[in-house]
Design an enzyme around this catalytic site. Structure first.
Site, PDB file in Angstrom:
ATOM      1  N   PRO A  56       0.826  -1.217   0.000  1.00 49.10           N
ATOM      2  CA  PRO A  56       0.000   0.000   0.000  1.00 49.10           C
ATOM      3  C   PRO A  56       0.858   1.264   0.000  1.00 49.10           C
ATOM      4  O   PRO A  56       0.846   2.056   0.942  1.00 49.10           O
ATOM      5  CB  PRO A  56      -0.809  -0.151   1.287  1.00 49.10           C
ATOM      6  CG  PRO A  56       0.108  -0.897   2.201  1.00 49.10           C
ATOM      7  CD  PRO A  56       0.861  -1.858   1.310  1.00 49.10           C
ATOM      8  N   CYS A  57       1.612   1.453  -1.088  1.00 50.08           N
ATOM      9  CA  CYS A  57       2.566   2.563  -1.158  1.00 50.08           C
ATOM     10  C   CYS A  57       1.871   3.924  -1.123  1.00 50.08           C
ATOM     11  O   CYS A  57       2.511   4.927  -0.809  1.00 50.08           O
ATOM     12  CB  CYS A  57       3.458   2.424  -2.373  1.00 50.08           C
ATOM     13  SG  CYS A  57       2.595   2.150  -3.917  1.00 50.08           S
ATOM     14  N   HIS A  58       0.574   3.966  -1.379  1.00 46.68           N
ATOM     15  CA  HIS A  58      -0.152   5.229  -1.293  1.00 46.68           C
ATOM     16  C   HIS A  58      -0.198   5.756   0.135  1.00 46.68           C
ATOM     17  O   HIS A  58      -0.466   6.926   0.360  1.00 46.68           O
ATOM     18  CB  HIS A  58      -1.576   5.081  -1.848  1.00 46.68           C
ATOM     19  CG  HIS A  58      -2.432   4.134  -1.075  1.00 46.68           C
ATOM     20  ND1 HIS A  58      -2.278   2.752  -1.151  1.00 46.68           N
ATOM     21  CD2 HIS A  58      -3.437   4.356  -0.188  1.00 46.68           C
ATOM     22  CE1 HIS A  58      -3.158   2.186  -0.362  1.00 46.68           C
ATOM     23  NE2 HIS A  58      -3.883   3.135   0.240  1.00 46.68           N
TER      24      HIS A  58
END
Length: 105
Positions: A56-58
């Site tokens: 979940p790099c966001h």
């Protein structure tokens, strides 16, 4: 390869950020024991497989709560939309409200 290990460690750390929370590039670097490598964490997030790859790099933002440049998530508003869908709140100037939504690992 050392960089592969860094990538894997960064991905593992980011996978731990709970939904509705954010962490900073520097925070991830410090938690990895690499306090001077926040920019490398940014590079890893830019090159990551994203949500489809389980990363979940966001949820990783700049230390002031600013979001990644528009190219990073498929458009200038994509990261914000993903975070808002998880309940993350923003300040009037468009930055994440770090006082309320920072991940305290």
């Amino acid at each position: 390869m050392a960089s592969d290990s860094f990538f894997a460690r960064a991905h593992d750390m980011v996978r731990q950020i709970p939904e509705g929370r954010v962490a900073t590039y520097g925070q991830i670097a410090r938690m990895m024991g690499e306090p001077r490598k926040a920019r490398f964490v940014g590079y890893v997030m830019h090159a990551s497989p994203g949500i489809a790859g389980g990363v979940p790099c966001h949820r990783v933002v700049f230390k002031d709560g600013s979001l990644a440049p528009g190219f990073a998530f498929g458009g200038p508003d994509a990261q914000r939309e993903l975070l808002e869908a998880e309940g993350v709140g923003f300040l009037p100037d468009g930055r994440v409200d770090m006082c309320r939504f920072s991940w305290e690992a």
